[in-house]
Structure formats: C-alpha cells, structure tokens
Design an enzyme around this catalytic site. Structure first.
Site, mmCIF file in Angstrom:
data_model
loop_
_atom_site.group_PDB
_atom_site.id
_atom_site.type_symbol
_atom_site.label_atom_id
_atom_site.label_comp_id
_atom_site.label_asym_id
_atom_site.label_seq_id
_atom_site.Cartn_x
_atom_site.Cartn_y
_atom_site.Cartn_z
ATOM 1 N N TYR A 168 7.052 -7.969 8.790
ATOM 2 C CA TYR A 168 6.661 -6.663 8.799
ATOM 3 C C TYR A 168 7.298 -6.121 10.450
ATOM 4 O O TYR A 168 7.233 -6.954 11.348
ATOM 5 C CB TYR A 168 5.212 -6.286 8.819
ATOM 6 C CG TYR A 168 4.533 -6.823 7.346
ATOM 7 C CD1 TYR A 168 4.690 -5.832 6.354
ATOM 8 C CD2 TYR A 168 4.258 -8.007 7.250
ATOM 9 C CE1 TYR A 168 4.114 -6.171 5.039
ATOM 10 C CE2 TYR A 168 3.639 -8.490 6.000
ATOM 11 C CZ TYR A 168 3.643 -7.673 4.943
ATOM 12 O OH TYR A 168 2.996 -7.988 3.768
ATOM 13 N N ARG A 172 -3.638 -4.542 8.202
ATOM 14 C CA ARG A 172 -4.481 -3.348 8.765
ATOM 15 C C ARG A 172 -5.678 -4.066 9.572
ATOM 16 O O ARG A 172 -6.373 -3.460 10.487
ATOM 17 C CB ARG A 172 -5.118 -2.977 7.434
ATOM 18 C CG ARG A 172 -4.458 -1.946 6.782
ATOM 19 C CD ARG A 172 -5.001 -1.136 5.474
ATOM 20 N NE ARG A 172 -5.290 -2.220 4.486
ATOM 21 C CZ ARG A 172 -6.192 -2.156 3.740
ATOM 22 N NH1 ARG A 172 -7.219 -1.167 3.886
ATOM 23 N NH2 ARG A 172 -6.086 -2.966 2.462
ATOM 24 N N ASP A 200 0.804 -1.069 -0.027
ATOM 25 C CA ASP A 200 0.097 -0.108 -0.018
ATOM 26 C C ASP A 200 0.812 1.146 -0.065
ATOM 27 O O ASP A 200 1.958 0.997 0.474
ATOM 28 C CB ASP A 200 -0.769 -0.046 1.444
ATOM 29 C CG ASP A 200 -2.011 -1.135 1.238
ATOM 30 O OD1 ASP A 200 -2.433 -1.426 -0.052
ATOM 31 O OD2 ASP A 200 -2.490 -1.378 2.093
ATOM 32 N N ASP A 228 -6.590 2.042 8.160
ATOM 33 C CA ASP A 228 -5.256 2.667 8.240
ATOM 34 C C ASP A 228 -5.477 4.164 8.352
ATOM 35 O O ASP A 228 -6.449 4.682 8.489
ATOM 36 C CB ASP A 228 -4.274 2.231 7.128
ATOM 37 C CG ASP A 228 -4.853 2.509 5.552
ATOM 38 O OD1 ASP A 228 -5.812 3.639 5.633
ATOM 39 O OD2 ASP A 228 -4.541 2.053 4.804
#
Length: 324
Positions: free
Chosen positions: A75, A181, A47, A89
């Site tokens: 991540y 998310r 994203d 988000d």
C-alpha cells in the site's frame, strides 16, 4: 416473456483499479453486469475509502481462491495527524478537537522502523471481525463495548515517503489481515496528537500489481468493443509460483477423472513470480507447498491443481474439466 440465455462464464482474473467511495461489492456487481454472469469472486475486499488493486476471479478461476490465501499486500497510505477518529479513518467521528502538529521526519521514520516485523495487532472496533456471530462494527455503531482478540500480523516494509502539511505518506508491505487504519491510529497515539487514515491505495496483492489494473470505465469500453475477454489474465497464467508439469494424453485422462498419477522430477518446471514494480520483496507470501503443482495438458490448457500424496505420486485436488 422468454428469458434471454446468459453468456457462458469466461475464465481468468481481472485486476480492477477500485475507485474511492465504492465498496468492493459494488465493483463485483458492476463487473457481473458487464460480464453477463455471476460466477465472480475476489481476493480480499477494500474499504470504500481505498483505491487500487482489487483482484477478481471469473468463471472456473474462482476455484483458485483457496490457493491465494495469505498473500502479501502493498500500500501507499496517508496518515493525517492532529486528531483520531472512532473508525481510525476519515469516515469516522473526530475524538478530539484538531491539533496543529509539527511532524518530524526522523521521528516518524523511527516509529515506522520499530514496527517492522511480527507483532500482535488489535483490529479496529469498526471492522467486520465477528463477535458471537455479529460483525464488530454493528456493536460499535450502537456504542456497545467491543472486545476483539489481537491477531498476529507482519510488516515487511514500513517506510516514510513524504510529509505534506499534517499528512505523512508511507509505503507499507504487510501480511494479509493487517489493518492499515490501526497503524495510523497507533502512530498518532505515539506522537501524542492523534492520527487517522486519510488516504490509501493498494498497489499490489501477491503477483498482481496496480500497473495491471483497469478502471471500470475502461472495462465498459472494452465490453462495448467486444474485447472484454482480452482484459482478463488467462487461467493458464495464474499461480505462476506453483511448479507446472505437462502430461501426456494417457496421464491427462487419469487427471481429468481425478485419479492419482505419477510424474518424474525431470518433468517439473519450477514456478516463479517477479515482484511487482516498486516492491522491494516478492509478494507471493512465500513459496507454495512444494507438493502442489499446476497440471497442463497437451493443448497447453490448465487442467488441474494436484498435490503429492507420496513422492512423485500426485492427486488432483481441483480439476477444471472432466470427461463425460
């Protein structure tokens, strides 16, 4: 006006450190401009909010995309507590006035630990998942009802790293297709104050890590200095977890024509992948099918990916060079 000839594609992989605010397609277009050719693909988008590992395959390496499906990803992500958003988000609209939560490390650690393992996750309404051929986000933007089916995902690690004010940062290792998310949104619901993804960096995809990544500005400088190709991971170094075999010229000729060939077990060299720095487990998504292997010629060049049809008899399924 005479059109200038395009440079021949260069084969290999590039690990780009994607900057915040750019789409993955923006990055692909920028690399295409620098490379001078269009034969460039990727191993999964990020994203615009996200930074970190974006793996691009160039030239003939694009034919390896099929073998990278399902690789684990890693991540570091910051969840902001106090309110949820419609997109889950920080790019979305707040769904309630901001609260002032007091975050307890023990509670966050407990909730994260409970999520490790396999479970069904409903993708966010603002996602590229298709509903009757249309991306879900198109319906969500028009305030239309979005009903998405849950998808089975798996978390291998979900660990609290630190708390800074109303932001809690986590290290997450997960299966392909996991929405970070949604993890943020879910944890906000469980805490009772709402939460959304405020920051995220992808630190690894399969064997590719952030330590290998190059910024677009650095790649542009390498291009100016005539060292663009030097920044690529060679075709021969990709898919290191696939076993390999070096074949003699008579077999190489058969392979290049796409014909079946025989090898002995003694000829096989086992594949392996070291986990990226910081990873607690190997991120290659598990061992590949033992029936697949990389085939090298006498010049140490990768010439094919082959698959067993019966024990010790293999069929090339991707051939990188063929004889005239």
């Amino acid at each position: 006006m005479t059109r200038q000839p395009q440079p021949a594609p260069i084969d290999g992989a590039l690990v780009i450190d994607k900057p915040k605010g750019k789409t993955s397609h923006d990055v692909v277009d920028a690399v295409r401009h620098l490379a001078g050719f269009r034969q460039i693909g990727h191993l999964g988008t990020l994203d615009p909010l996200a930074t970190g590992v974006l793996v691009l395959l160039l030239g003939r390496a694009t034919r390896l995309v099929q073998f990278y499906a399902g690789r684990r990803k890693r991540y570091t992500a910051g969840f902001r507590f106090g309110f949820a958003t419609d997109t889950y988000d920080s790019d979305g609209e707040a769904q309630a006035p901001e609260a002032a939560p007091v975050l307890a490390a023990a509670e966050l650690e407990k909730l994260a630990a409970e999520r490790v393992g396999r479970f069904e996750q409903i993708p966010p309404s603002f996602s590229a998942k298709k509903i009757k051929g249309r991306p879900a986000y198109e319906l969500a933007r028009k305030k239309q009802a979005v009903e998405l089916k849950p998808v089975e995902v798996e978390l291998y690690e979900y660990r609290l790293q630190e708390i800074e004010g109303n932001i809690a940062r986590f290290v997450i290792e997960c299966s392909s297709g996991t929405y970070i998310r949604s993890l943020a949104h879910e944890m906000g619901q469980k805490i009772g104050c709402g939460a959304h993804l405020a920051e995220i960096t992808r630190t690894a995809v399969g064997e590719f890590s952030l330590e290998q990544a190059i910024k677009l500005e650095e790649l542009a400088e390498a291009k100016k200095a005539g060292r663009f190709a030097d920044r690529l991971i060679p075709l021969e170094s990709l898919l290191p977890n696939f076993p390999r075999v070096n074949v003699l010229p008579v077999i190489e000729k058969r392979v290049r024509h796409g014909s079946k060939f025989n090898i002995s077990i003694a000829q096989l060299q086992p594949g392996r992948v070291d986990p990226p720095p910081g990873a607690t487990t190997q991120l290659d998504g598990g061992e590949p099918k033992p029936t697949r292997l990389r085939v090298f010629g006498q010049q140490e060049k990768l010439i094919a990916i082959a698959e067993a049809v019966v024990p010790r008899t293999y069929q090339p399924i991707v051939v990188f060079e063929s004889l005239p």
